[in-house]
Design an enzyme around this catalytic site. Structure first.
Site, PDB file in Angstrom:
ATOM      1  N   ASP A  51       5.444   2.016 -23.176  1.00 53.89           N
ATOM      2  CA  ASP A  51       4.715   0.787 -22.887  1.00 53.89           C
ATOM      3  C   ASP A  51       5.719  -0.214 -22.333  1.00 53.89           C
ATOM      4  OD1 ASP A  51       3.370  -1.645 -22.932  1.00 53.89           O
ATOM      5  OD2 ASP A  51       2.461  -1.312 -24.897  1.00 53.89           O
ATOM      6  N   LEU A  52       5.532  -0.645 -21.089  1.00 53.56           N
ATOM      7  CA  LEU A  52       6.494  -1.549 -20.463  1.00 53.56           C
ATOM      8  C   LEU A  52       6.554  -2.903 -21.151  1.00 53.56           C
ATOM      9  CD1 LEU A  52       5.918  -0.853 -16.659  1.00 53.56           C
ATOM     10  CD2 LEU A  52       7.553   0.226 -18.219  1.00 53.56           C
ATOM     11  N   TYR A 136      -4.866 -11.720 -13.054  1.00 56.86           N
ATOM     12  CA  TYR A 136      -4.147 -10.607 -12.420  1.00 56.86           C
ATOM     13  C   TYR A 136      -3.308 -11.104 -11.240  1.00 56.86           C
ATOM     14  CZ  TYR A 136      -3.532  -6.425  -9.517  1.00 56.86           C
ATOM     15  OH  TYR A 136      -3.004  -5.433  -8.742  1.00 56.86           O
ATOM     16  N   SER A 165      -5.418  -2.849  -0.062  1.00 54.06           N
ATOM     17  CA  SER A 165      -6.374  -1.889  -0.638  1.00 54.06           C
ATOM     18  C   SER A 165      -5.873  -0.470  -0.435  1.00 54.06           C
ATOM     19  CB  SER A 165      -7.753  -2.021   0.019  1.00 54.06           C
ATOM     20  OG  SER A 165      -8.272  -3.309  -0.128  1.00 54.06           O
ATOM     21  N   ARG A 173     -14.722  -4.942   4.082  1.00 53.53           N
ATOM     22  CA  ARG A 173     -13.435  -5.581   3.782  1.00 53.53           C
ATOM     23  C   ARG A 173     -12.288  -4.605   3.981  1.00 53.53           C
ATOM     24  NH1 ARG A 173     -10.106  -5.795  -0.835  1.00 53.53           N
ATOM     25  NH2 ARG A 173      -8.830  -7.684  -0.972  1.00 53.53           N
TER      26      ARG A 173
END
Length: 278
Positions: A51-52, A136, A165, A173
């Protein structure tokens, strides 16, 4: 050839796509994710499940590293505490461990969501100030600012990849924002093999006719994408609903991230994907 590369987020779609190429660029590749290893390891690859957000394992795996390719994070909007642990603290841990071990460079998977609230009709460049759309996106701003500070105070180079993306083209998009997997690998390769980078931001996007961002300010990296989403345009437009110019989800670089409530993720498959690090 580098001595050692550390790749975070190695179990995600993008991290997995990078492993073979990174294994060719260093004597040792350490791949890490909160998940177990995905598929067979390369001959010079070691997998660390970690887990970072926990500093000690990050510090240990960074020993002897020349560069870090940091793609590990929650890859969607989520509640702030989760983003704080994985995306803020995890990113801090990467850079702090890199500082302690004298790592040369961090290649960081940033995102268009660091500047997501700009209108799409503004052709934004690599020097565009932050304008995040979510927790985020805010974490990506933090990562970029941390990288700049670590360069200016500690001499750790950084290449921040503002990925648009990196997923199949499923929306209008994505005709502008698509980053193909071959172009992703090429982008990361240039971020690693360019002799000096100092602190650099570059957009992760393919050679799309409808590309909404300007990479000319980072041309020294030699990133020349080959793929073009226009090949999907006829099919996408045939199935698209009528455009609504009053909808920020259609008029901002963020896409649906421009309108979702804080802490609530989106269905990435409907927007042509985000960067999907994990």
């Amino acid at each position: 050839m580098l001595n050692k590369i550390v790749l975070t987020g190695a179990a995600g779609a993008l991290g997995h796509a990078l492993r073979e190429q990174l294994s060719k660029m260093a004597k040792e590749l350490v791949s890490t994710d909160i998940a177990e290893a995905q598929g067979d390891l390369m001959p010079n690859e070691t997998w660390v499940t970690a887990d970072l957000g926990d500093f000690d394992p990050v510090l240990n795996m960074m020993e002897g590293a020349s560069m870090v390719v940091h793609f590990g994070a929650i890859a969607n909007e989520s509640d702030f505490d989760s983003i704080l642990h994985s995306n803020f603290r995890g990113t801090y841990n990467i850079w702090e461990a890199a500082r302690r071990h004298g790592v040369q460079r961090v290649v960081y998977a940033s995102s268009i969501h660091a500047v997501g609230m700009y209108p799409k009709n503004e052709y934004i460049g690599v020097d565009t100030p932050h304008r995040p759309d979510t927790f985020y996106g805010l974490a990506k701003c933090f990562g970029e600012n941390l990288g700049r500070m670590m360069w200016e105070k500690n001499g750790i180079e950084a290449v921040c990849l503002r990925i648009l993306s990196a997923a199949p083209v499923r929306s209008t998009r994505a005709l502008g924002t698509w980053l193909s997997m071959p172009d992703l690998v090429h982008l990361v390769t240039r971020a690693i093999d360019t002799p000096t980078t100092e602190f650099t931001i570059i957009y992760g996007v393919s050679n799309n006719d409808r590309c909404p961002v300007d990479n000319s300010g980072a041309s020294f990296l030699g990133y020349k994408p080959q793929d073009n989403a226009e090949q999907f345009a006829e099919e996408i437009f045939a199935e698209a609903t009528p455009a609504d110019p009053s909808d920020p989800a259609q008029t901002r670089h963020a896409g649906p991230f421009a309108t979702i409530p804080f802490g609530q993720g989106v269905d990435l498959s409907k927007m042509g994907g985000s960067q999907s690090e994990d």
